[in-house]
Design an enzyme around this catalytic site. Structure first.
Site, PDB file in Angstrom:
ATOM      1  N   GLN A   1       0.838  -1.193   0.000  1.00 51.71           N
ATOM      2  CA  GLN A   1       0.000   0.000   0.000  1.00 51.71           C
ATOM      3  C   GLN A   1       0.877   1.250   0.000  1.00 51.71           C
ATOM      4  O   GLN A   1       1.783   1.386   0.813  1.00 51.71           O
ATOM      5  CB  GLN A   1      -0.922  -0.005   1.210  1.00 51.71           C
ATOM      6  CG  GLN A   1      -2.041  -1.026   1.123  1.00 51.71           C
ATOM      7  CD  GLN A   1      -3.094  -0.654   0.098  1.00 51.71           C
ATOM      8  OE1 GLN A   1      -3.217   0.509  -0.264  1.00 51.71           O
ATOM      9  NE2 GLN A   1      -3.860  -1.630  -0.349  1.00 51.71           N
TER      10      GLN A   1
ATOM     11  N   GLU B   1      -2.835 -16.656  -2.567  1.00 56.65           N
ATOM     12  CA  GLU B   1      -2.206 -15.555  -3.293  1.00 56.65           C
ATOM     13  C   GLU B   1      -1.512 -16.108  -4.535  1.00 56.65           C
ATOM     14  O   GLU B   1      -0.900 -17.176  -4.490  1.00 56.65           O
ATOM     15  CB  GLU B   1      -1.193 -14.849  -2.380  1.00 56.65           C
ATOM     16  CG  GLU B   1      -0.215 -13.924  -3.071  1.00 56.65           C
ATOM     17  CD  GLU B   1      -0.898 -12.835  -3.882  1.00 56.65           C
ATOM     18  OE1 GLU B   1      -0.471 -12.609  -5.023  1.00 56.65           O
ATOM     19  OE2 GLU B   1      -1.858 -12.229  -3.377  1.00 56.65           O
TER      20      GLU B   1
ATOM     21  N   ASP C   1      -9.040  -9.027  -1.152  1.00 55.56           N
ATOM     22  CA  ASP C   1      -8.465  -7.760  -1.609  1.00 55.56           C
ATOM     23  C   ASP C   1      -7.988  -7.968  -3.043  1.00 55.56           C
ATOM     24  O   ASP C   1      -6.795  -8.063  -3.306  1.00 55.56           O
ATOM     25  CB  ASP C   1      -7.301  -7.380  -0.686  1.00 55.56           C
ATOM     26  CG  ASP C   1      -6.702  -6.031  -1.026  1.00 55.56           C
ATOM     27  OD1 ASP C   1      -7.293  -5.302  -1.838  1.00 55.56           O
ATOM     28  OD2 ASP C   1      -5.628  -5.710  -0.494  1.00 55.56           O
TER      29      ASP C   1
ATOM     30  N   CYS D   1     -10.128  -1.123  -4.690  1.00 54.46           N
ATOM     31  CA  CYS D   1      -9.532   0.150  -5.082  1.00 54.46           C
ATOM     32  C   CYS D   1     -10.241   0.744  -6.296  1.00 54.46           C
ATOM     33  O   CYS D   1      -9.810   1.785  -6.802  1.00 54.46           O
ATOM     34  CB  CYS D   1      -8.049  -0.021  -5.382  1.00 54.46           C
ATOM     35  SG  CYS D   1      -7.693  -1.162  -6.727  1.00 54.46           S
TER      36      CYS D   1
END
Length: 450
Positions: A280, A333, A380, A407
């Site tokens: 981030q 992931e 996310d 986002c």
């Protein structure tokens, strides 16, 4: 705001338009050339639209106008205006009747014809947040068919800094003369810079120490500057190679990582992450987002939490403490390097299970610790969103709650709509202004099983 990459989560490489102010890996498509004889057009600016522009009309034609504000009368330089185009694009180059929300540009180089990544620097900070709130609400209404009031919250310290000095990572590219700069909006043209006002003081100090803006680089070189918000040693990568004062460090053991320290719920978590991996970018974002996610998850002591698109483990480590030794955290992931970073951060947490692979494929395989279901799922995803395959698999896990970090408002709205089809209701939403001076906004949505 976002992403042809397969994964975006809390600690992996990621295409970020605000960097997110500048694109990291995949530059925007080149701007369509406008005929040289196109005149300026005078328009009255209408409402904001997703993407950092406002909508105007000229002789029945829709024009997406950047560098304007709703209600203004401006002269627009058309930059895309083909006869067969469904809509035109343009930059407001002269303001005839200004909005009260207009201020002197905080970053003039990001104005009309300039670099990308600061398209709202002419807008007062409260109005920037109102702009983003309007976009989030509009996308939820239009795509997910949900009417919801939205407030965009400032990150700590941003008002005091005037919305500047927040980027812990910046990407630059050398122009044909070797000067460091950034590409223009929807363009491959590089604009040389002498500074980057969105960068933190630590990044700016690193740039000065390395002579980033005073040195000449090989034309086309890509420069990545990283300086952790906690004050640890920063790093400059030139075309992916670490170096100092223009001299590359080709040693196999050359440092390519930075240490990030994040405070969440009264505890500190330490992450060693690849300098050119995703983290981030706002100096306050890791701690703020992880705290918001932890609050959204609620009481999961002894429960099972699935963390999808988990990156370097920004959320996974606090979640591991939240579930305790009697609980379990399962992460998935797609970026193997990010999972290695997460494994270091989670060393000794035997109740955390890490999986590498495409999220949809791993979930479909059933070869993971969540095959028996989950109490809460945190995801996310990349800017493009999670999508139907992933969300169908999430619904199959039958969690009581889904916490979705996004986002991009349009992608969030699509995913919220898909989860709604699976029986989940939007019960909470926080929108965070983690990208001041840009149109990007981060949202954390909470959906509960109906």
């Amino acid at each position: 705001m976002t992403s042809p990459r397969p994964s975006r989560g809390s600690g992996r490489p990621h295409s970020d338009d605000s960097r997110r102010g500048t694109p990291r890996r995949n530059p925007r498509p080149p701007r369509a050339a406008a005929p040289a004889d196109l005149p300026l057009v005078e328009v009255e600016v209408g409402p904001v639209a997703h993407g950092g522009h406002c909508v105007a009309r000229h002789e029945g034609r829709v024009i997406f106008v950047r560098h304007a504000l709703p209600g203004e009368r401006v002269r627009v330089r058309l930059v895309q205006a083909g006869e067969k185009d469904r809509f035109w694009r343009g930059d407001a180059v002269e303001v005839l009747d200004a909005s009260p929300d207009r201020v002197a540009a905080a970053w003039p180089e990001a104005g009309p014809g300039g670099v990308g990544g600061g398209e709202l620097s002419h807008v007062a900070l409260p109005a920037q947040r109102a702009w983003k709130a309007t976009v989030v609400a509009e996308q939820l209404a239009r795509i997910a068919r949900l009417d919801r009031d939205v407030t965009v919250e400032a990150a700590p310290g941003d008002d005091e800094r005037g919305g500047l000095g927040w980027r812990t990572r910046i990407d630059l590219v050398a122009d044909d003369e070797g000067r460091a700069g950034m590409v223009g909006h929807r363009s491959h043209d590089v604009h040389a810079l002498r500074s980057m006002p969105l960068a933190t003081a630590e990044v700016a100090a690193l740039a000065r120490a390395e002579g980033v803006f005073s040195r000449r680089w090989r034309p086309g070189s890509r420069l990545e500057l990283v300086a952790p918000a906690g004050g640890g040693p920063g790093l400059l990568l030139v075309d992916g190679v670490p170096g100092h004062l223009g001299v590359p460090d080709q040693r196999p053991n050359a440092r390519r990582t930075v240490v990030e320290t994040v405070a969440v719920g009264g505890r500190e978590y330490v992450y060693r992450v690849a300098a050119d991996g995703f983290w981030q970018v706002h100096r306050e974002a890791p701690g703020l987002l992880a705290s918001v996610v932890l609050d959204a998850v609620g009481d999961v002591d002894g429960g099972r939490v699935v963390d999808l698109f988990s990156g370097a483990g920004l959320f996974s480590a606090p979640l591991a403490d939240a579930v305790g030794a009697a609980g379990r955290v399962v992460t998935v992931e797609g970026d193997e390097r990010a999972v290695r970073d997460a494994r270091r951060a989670l060393h000794g947490a035997s109740h955390v299970e890490l999986h590498v692979g495409d999220v949809a494929q791993v979930l479909a395989s059933g070869e993971h610790g969540a095959s028996g279901g989950a109490d809460v799922v945190v995801l996310d995803p990349p800017r493009a969103g999670a999508g139907r395959r992933v969300l169908d698999a999430v619904v199959a896990l039958a969690p009581r709650r889904v916490v979705h970090v996004a986002c991009d408002p349009a992608s969030l709205a699509r995913d919220v709509g898909l989860l709604g089809e699976g029986g989940y209701v939007l019960t909470g939403l926080r929108a965070l202004d983690l990208f001041p001076m840009t149109h990007h906004v981060e949202c954390v949505a909470v959906l509960d099983r109906a």
